[in-house]
Design a protein around this motif. Structure first.
Motif, PDB file in Angstrom:
ATOM      1  N   LEU A  64       0.704  -1.341  -0.128  1.00  0.00           N
ATOM      2  CA  LEU A  64       0.109   0.077  -0.067  1.00  0.00           C
ATOM      3  C   LEU A  64       0.935   1.300   0.191  1.00  0.00           C
ATOM      4  N   ASN A  68       0.561   4.304  -2.723  1.00  0.00           N
ATOM      5  CA  ASN A  68       0.092   5.500  -2.637  1.00  0.00           C
ATOM      6  C   ASN A  68       0.960   6.477  -2.845  1.00  0.00           C
ATOM      7  N   LYS A  71       0.603   6.679  -6.713  1.00  0.00           N
ATOM      8  CA  LYS A  71      -0.823   7.495  -6.859  1.00  0.00           C
ATOM      9  C   LYS A  71      -0.646   8.869  -6.984  1.00  0.00           C
ATOM     10  N   ASP A  72       0.233   9.550  -6.138  1.00  0.00           N
ATOM     11  CA  ASP A  72       0.429  10.936  -5.780  1.00  0.00           C
ATOM     12  C   ASP A  72       1.589  11.400  -6.674  1.00  0.00           C
ATOM     13  N   ARG A  83      -3.992   3.950  -9.064  1.00  0.00           N
ATOM     14  CA  ARG A  83      -5.189   4.205  -8.748  1.00  0.00           C
ATOM     15  C   ARG A  83      -6.440   2.910  -8.995  1.00  0.00           C
ATOM     16  N   LEU A  86      -5.124  -0.088  -6.617  1.00  0.00           N
ATOM     17  CA  LEU A  86      -5.022   0.249  -5.079  1.00  0.00           C
ATOM     18  C   LEU A  86      -6.282  -0.555  -4.681  1.00  0.00           C
ATOM     19  N   LYS A  90      -6.036  -3.417  -1.195  1.00  0.00           N
ATOM     20  CA  LYS A  90      -6.376  -3.244   0.055  1.00  0.00           C
ATOM     21  C   LYS A  90      -7.131  -4.510   0.512  1.00  0.00           C
TER      22      LYS A  90
END
Length: 474
Positions: A64, A68, A71-72, A83, A86, A90
């Motif tokens: 994760l 993350n 993703k950013d 995206r 994810l 999870k």
């Protein structure tokens, strides 16, 4: 005695004297139509097993934290892939059980179809080679290298498999969540982050054009260490602090000393250097006339000339000290030895209400009188904290001037030593004491010279002389 056997062919086999025998099915050949059907099903099962194995390796290797970050902070394509993946990652255990169930179903079904079109020896050889190469090695190699893109592309297929195996996979995943926990993200400790930053620094050998520079590595590591460093690690010892007495006057002599040291804030003490009363702001004294010789004690009556003293304990983290300086109360603090007795007193006096452990507010602690605090150890400024953050010394104009003066003093001492040595050659007995004194003095000056030159040269990025001219050092 002859024995007669009466056999009758029935639907399920051959019935001989009341015993039912099953006739093995004939092995299919390439001339049979079903041979190619069974072969196609077997190839499909091998590819399915390989796909499930590759997805298991590719998707579950992306935690994760990594997703993350991508993703950013990834590229446009990586952000789109992250995206989409994810939500799957999870549900870690549900994804794991679904892929393993699909892989096991495909692998277990292979012998059923391969047994009809080949003999046992060929079946074992083909199964081992096909499952190893096309069901494990190649898919896992591809998905390990391109797991983000492959996982994003096949995400709809994974959702379909989750729906098909939901009745079995969901209870098993919940059981794993209860036993092992549902949080599987990677969390880096400070020591691990520092090593990670070092690996992204220059000279990592990866050829990445976006590697961190040396200064960036030092600043990031300094920021990570700031929480563990205390005020006593960066303070200036009280014996080395320039301060003035409250009984002094702002005459020519005092202002000359202030100008020589070049500080913007100067502590004012009363009676002893450990009793600091206030901090004078030098920029507010620009309109004072040295001829008036205004007493420093009278300046302390006007709030525009001074700031209250900020007292901090020597164990205060530098991270908290930066937050204190950001409040605008001042950029200079007096460091005192930690007073544990006050903490115990505050705990005993405030047992019935909800108050801080020290029994008094932070503002009260900062402006205690010297009689209420522990031994004064030194001072610390915003510049000292920033130097710990940058992991480098900040040398201003005044510091460079003092370094030049020390270098010139060391040169003078070296010249004196040479002259004393020359005289000692002609008069050894009379000059022996002078030689020893000169060596001691020059040795002491050389220590300061080596330290100052090392500090100055470490801060320069070009190859220019330290003082701007090679004649001074000649």
């Amino acid at each position: 005695m002859a024995m007669f056997i009466n056999c009758t062919e029935v639907l399920d086999g051959v019935l001989c004297n009341g015993t039912l025998y099953t006739v093995p099915e004939a092995r299919l050949t390439i001339h049979d139509k079903m041979f190619w059907v069974y072969l196609a099903i077997y190839v499909g099962l091998v590819l399915t097993a390989g796909l499930m194995s590759g997805l298991t390796m590719g998707l579950l290797s992306l935690d994760l934290m990594t997703l993350n970050i991508l993703k950013d902070g990834g590229t446009t394509r990586e952000q789109k892939y992250a995206r989409r993946i994810l939500p799957l990652v999870k549900r870690h255990h549900l994804l794991l059980v679904t892929l393993l169930l699909a892989n096991a179903a495909a692998v277990e079904a292979m012998p059923i179809f391969l047994d009809r079109i080949s003999d046992p020896i060929i079946a074992i050889s083909v199964s081992v080679s096909a499952v190893l190469i096309f069901g494990e090695v190649v898919p896992q190699a591809l998905c390990t290298r391109f797991g983000l893109a492959i996982g994003s592309t096949l995400a709809p297929v994974v959702y379909i498999l989750m729906g098909l195996f939901f009745i079995v996979s969901w209870p098993l995943s919940k059981l794993l969540d209860c036993v092992l926990g549902s949080n599987h993200g990677t969390f880096f400790r400070r020591a691990e982050l520092k090593v990670l930053v070092d690996l992204h620094g220059p000279g990592d050998g990866s050829g990445n054009e976006e590697h961190l520079t040396t200064d960036e590595v030092l600043m990031i590591k300094g920021a990570l260490d700031l929480k563990d460093k205390r005020a006593k690690d960066a303070m200036v010892n009280i014996d080395n602090v320039f301060m003035i007495s409250s009984d002094a006057c702002m005459d020519h002599n005092t202002m000359t000393q202030i100008l020589f040291h070049g500080h913007s804030r100067i502590p004012v003490y009363e009676e002893s250097r450990s009793q600091i009363k206030a901090v004078l702001l030098m920029k507010t004294l620009i309109k004072l006339d040295p001829e008036d010789a205004i007493p420093v004690s009278s300046l302390l009556l006007d709030p525009q000339y001074f700031r209250p003293v900020i007292f901090i304990d020597d164990v205060k983290p530098l991270h908290d000290l930066i937050n204190l300086f950001q409040t605008g109360k001042g950029h200079l603090a007096v460091v005192r030895k930690s007073y544990q007795g006050r903490q115990l007193r505050g705990l005993q006096d405030n047992t019935d209400d909800i108050t801080p452990l020290l029994g008094e507010s932070q503002d009260d602690l900062q402006h205690d009188s010297p009689q209420q605090i522990g031994e004064v150890m030194g001072i610390i400024t915003l510049e000292d904290v920033i130097e710990e953050l940058l992991q480098e010394e900040i040398i201003d104009e005044n510091d460079e001037r003092q370094i030049c003066q020390r270098i010139q003093l060391a040169k003078a001492m070296a010249t004196r030593k040479m002259s004393v040595l020359k005289r000692s050659l002609s008069q050894p007995e009379q000059s022996r004491g002078q030689v020893q004194a000169g060596q001691s003095l020059v040795g002491h000056s050389s220590e300061h010279l080596n330290v100052d030159v090392a500090i100055a040269t470490s801060q320069r990025s070009d190859d220019a002389p330290l003082l701007g001219s090679g004649e001074v050092l000649a």
